[in-house]
Design an enzyme around this catalytic site. Sequence first.
Site, PDB file in Angstrom:
ATOM      1  N   GLY A 253       0.894  -1.245   0.069  1.00 30.21           N
ATOM      2  CA  GLY A 253      -0.038  -0.094  -0.074  1.00 30.21           C
ATOM      3  C   GLY A 253       0.935   1.155  -0.080  1.00 30.21           C
ATOM      4  CB  ALA A 254       1.910   3.520   1.759  1.00 25.63           C
ATOM      5  CG  MET A 255       8.726   1.886   1.954  1.00 21.71           C
ATOM      6  SD  MET A 255       8.533   0.279   3.387  1.00 21.71           S
ATOM      7  CE  MET A 255      10.144   0.854   4.364  1.00 21.71           C
ATOM      8  CD  GLU A 256       7.929   2.028   7.137  1.00 18.90           C
ATOM      9  OE1 GLU A 256       8.520   1.084   8.033  1.00 18.90           O
ATOM     10  OE2 GLU A 256       7.165   1.539   6.202  1.00 18.90           O
ATOM     11  CG  HIS A 289       0.488   2.549   8.791  1.00 14.94           C
ATOM     12  ND1 HIS A 289      -0.067   1.992  10.074  1.00 14.94           N
ATOM     13  CD2 HIS A 289       1.556   2.196   8.520  1.00 14.94           C
ATOM     14  CE1 HIS A 289       0.775   0.832   9.933  1.00 14.94           C
ATOM     15  NE2 HIS A 289       2.011   0.863   9.074  1.00 14.94           N
ATOM     16  CD  GLU A 290       3.072   3.447   5.183  1.00 17.41           C
ATOM     17  OE1 GLU A 290       4.162   3.207   5.773  1.00 17.41           O
ATOM     18  OE2 GLU A 290       2.376   2.495   5.287  1.00 17.41           O
ATOM     19  CG  HIS A 293       5.922   3.248   9.886  1.00 24.41           C
ATOM     20  ND1 HIS A 293       6.407   2.217  11.065  1.00 24.41           N
ATOM     21  CD2 HIS A 293       5.300   2.508   9.025  1.00 24.41           C
ATOM     22  CE1 HIS A 293       5.480   1.207  10.707  1.00 24.41           C
ATOM     23  NE2 HIS A 293       5.084   1.134   9.672  1.00 24.41           N
TER      24      HIS A 293
END
Length: 848
Positions: A253-256, A289-290, A293
């Site tokens: 979905g995504a990356m932090e 969320h990301e 992080h």
Amino acid sequence: MTEQTRIFLADYTPPNWLVEQVHLTFALSPAATRVKSRIRFAPNTATSDRDFFLHGEGPALISAAIDGAPVTPEMVRGGLTCAVPDRAFTWEAEVEISPATNTALEGLYTSNGMYCTQCEAEGFRKITFYPDRPDVMAPFTVRIEGDEKVMLSNGNPTGAGEGWAEWTDPWPKPAYLFALVAGDLVAREDRFTTMSGKTVDLKLWTRPGPDEGKTEFGMEALKASMTWDEEVYKREYDLDIFQIVAVSDFNMGAMENKGLNIFNTSAVLASPETSTDANFERIEAIIAHEYFHNWTGNRITCRDWFQLSLKEGLTVFRDQQFSGDMRSKAVCRINDVLSLRGRQFREDNGPLAHPVQPDSFVEINNFYTATIYEKGAEVIRMLHTLVGQEDYDRALELYFDRHDGEAATIQDWVRVFEDATGRDLTQFKRWYSQAGTPRLSVTDEFRDGSYTLHFKQETPPTPGQEVKDPRVIPIAMGLLNPNGDEVLPTTVLEMTEAEQSFTFDGLAAKPVPSLLRGFSAPVILKRDSSASERAFLLAHDTDPFNKWEAGRALAKDVLVGMVTHGSTPDAAYLQALTTMLRDDQLDPAFRALALRQPGQDDIAQTLFDAGITPDPLAIWRASETLAQEVAEHLQDVAPRLSAEMDVTAPFAPTAAQAGKRALGLGLLSLTTRLDGGHAAQALYDRADNMTLKLGALGCLLDAEVGEEALARFHAEFDGDALVIDKWFAMQVAHASPQNAVDVAEKLSAHKDFNWKNPNRFRALFGALTMNPAGFHTVSGKGYELFADWLIRLDPVNPQIAARMTTGFETWRRYDADRRAMIRGALERILGTKGISSDTAEMVARMLG
């Protein structure tokens, strides 16, 4: 099958060498990118071992040097080794990689002409040779050279010119957080002032064109996340710039990545015309969320991948808190539990069950699971419940102070709570080490004004764990007297034994218990109660979650009875549902959830737990019959309610508007059963937002009168990848059991089915596996089609292929014929020559 090597938590050893500084230079070229690395190594005083090993999978080594002197490393499996001095030294290397042919979307790859990276968990080793493990942290300086209009990396910009850009990240990070993006991009720009008065530049990058108009909501969600994290957790952002890039080909979905979050377009781009209310809510949560992080994952990372839930469980809990504050706490909590039960309970009850902290793995990519994320969050929620808000805040402050800049462990996390509160959490740690969902059985008795609840906990065996020890279970509960008044407000009981009783004195009459309020522990509650008691709780419980849970339990009882005995819908359920829907004091979003039937997969698991082999087609028929009965029962109520739910104001992705649209569409689905789709067609024709348009389309498909609307939908949104994903998914999700596989097979030959794109593949085949009666058709052709496509996808993108195999994970609950056909499909996948270790591990675990 690829040879598999199992990695064990017990074998952890600290790194032989630490990294003090990293300098990377990228000379970008689609087929031949050159990467030069200059890395300052220092011996780790925590170990006397000085063997030197760098991970590397794919890079072609051109040259290497130590302190300027050329060396010839030995190439070994998974990387290289080299003789090095017994002191600090500088390693230099140049490698060549091919982003354009990297279809696995790990490391550096291209997406529609854009360079992009994805390095979690072990993608950096596909870029260059490096100690690619999360406990090796260092500041990075990155120079990017090329013809691209925009060139980005982690940290702050420190220089740029014609054909080059340089970025420096001053905060030590592991390689999995490295990010690079380059291409023709445009940004929505904004600014944020932190609580200390620092100004942060914000940029949300996307490709020029239609996507530019879909970034406003994402930017607002980012600013809301930054404000919330300061107010609730007192965490301030620590760089001069924060950037998000939308990428169309992305496995997650995504990356932090530190300061440069890379997002799947589906998780960041939104507009009323192309996105549903659910899309907006998901985007808001993922952006939060990301961003969260930055502290719970970046500033404090995990020592090794066995600690993955240290960052993911905590950050999921934080984004759930955020969503509850931004929207409706009750509705968000119900949705969180629906997701937990639908994904994690299913995982815990099958061959893929594993602890929140696994003790071994073959491919870490296979452990980005609902257990790590959602159950990990529930464990932290229980800690929050047990210690209270004040002690939770004190423990988190200690956690940040003690471990900032470190690679920590779950044991470090628990120890912080012990030190901050004085509690012994030895038994509580079993939630991390034991797999499976506890069953919490309850009986009660009332005598002479004393009411006693008897609890018994037991957890079924899971793979590798036959025997389970009792866990600490926080049971939030209340008591209501027979007239509906609450005689005991919410109280938390701490269950620590296998069997335990709690008594409440001074009661005038036998109360009705409201147990596990707010879903205070991730357990399956087993208690014999009547339909009348559940209807009573639906009407009178002061806890929103348990009010909803009572209605859901009524519906499950009805459906199970219809499947097993051919019974008709219970009048008490229909009346309770009507009373609830007419209660204007209840949030429309809550009423929409209460109106929704339990899922067919949920009913299948309920039957299986009761020792009954589920028949997917029988469950579908019962669900259809119940929906028809509800539609007829509510036919006089629905029109008035539908009119009240009509939103006349301009579209806004707010909780209030979304709740009205959700209830309105729930009622429309019932009305469609009576009018053949006339009201749905009228709504489709006038809908000015995707929520209503897609909801109306689903109703038309259910009524089997949606062909014209489907064609119009495709024509209107042709070229918009995210909307066409919806077009694919809707057709399979709403197909009848007899047609679902044929529809999926036909769509897989459609010109727009780009099966190498993760979003498109998930849209089609994810929808098929979530249409239980269709996927599990007695012919077995659903299994054959799905297995064929997994085998085709695996050599191109093993991560997605492996994750999609979970469509088979519940196979043991079905009849002998279906089990034999699924086993055959799984064995065919496992026996495919060259099958990846990712997919092989998943299939082998399912086969047992």
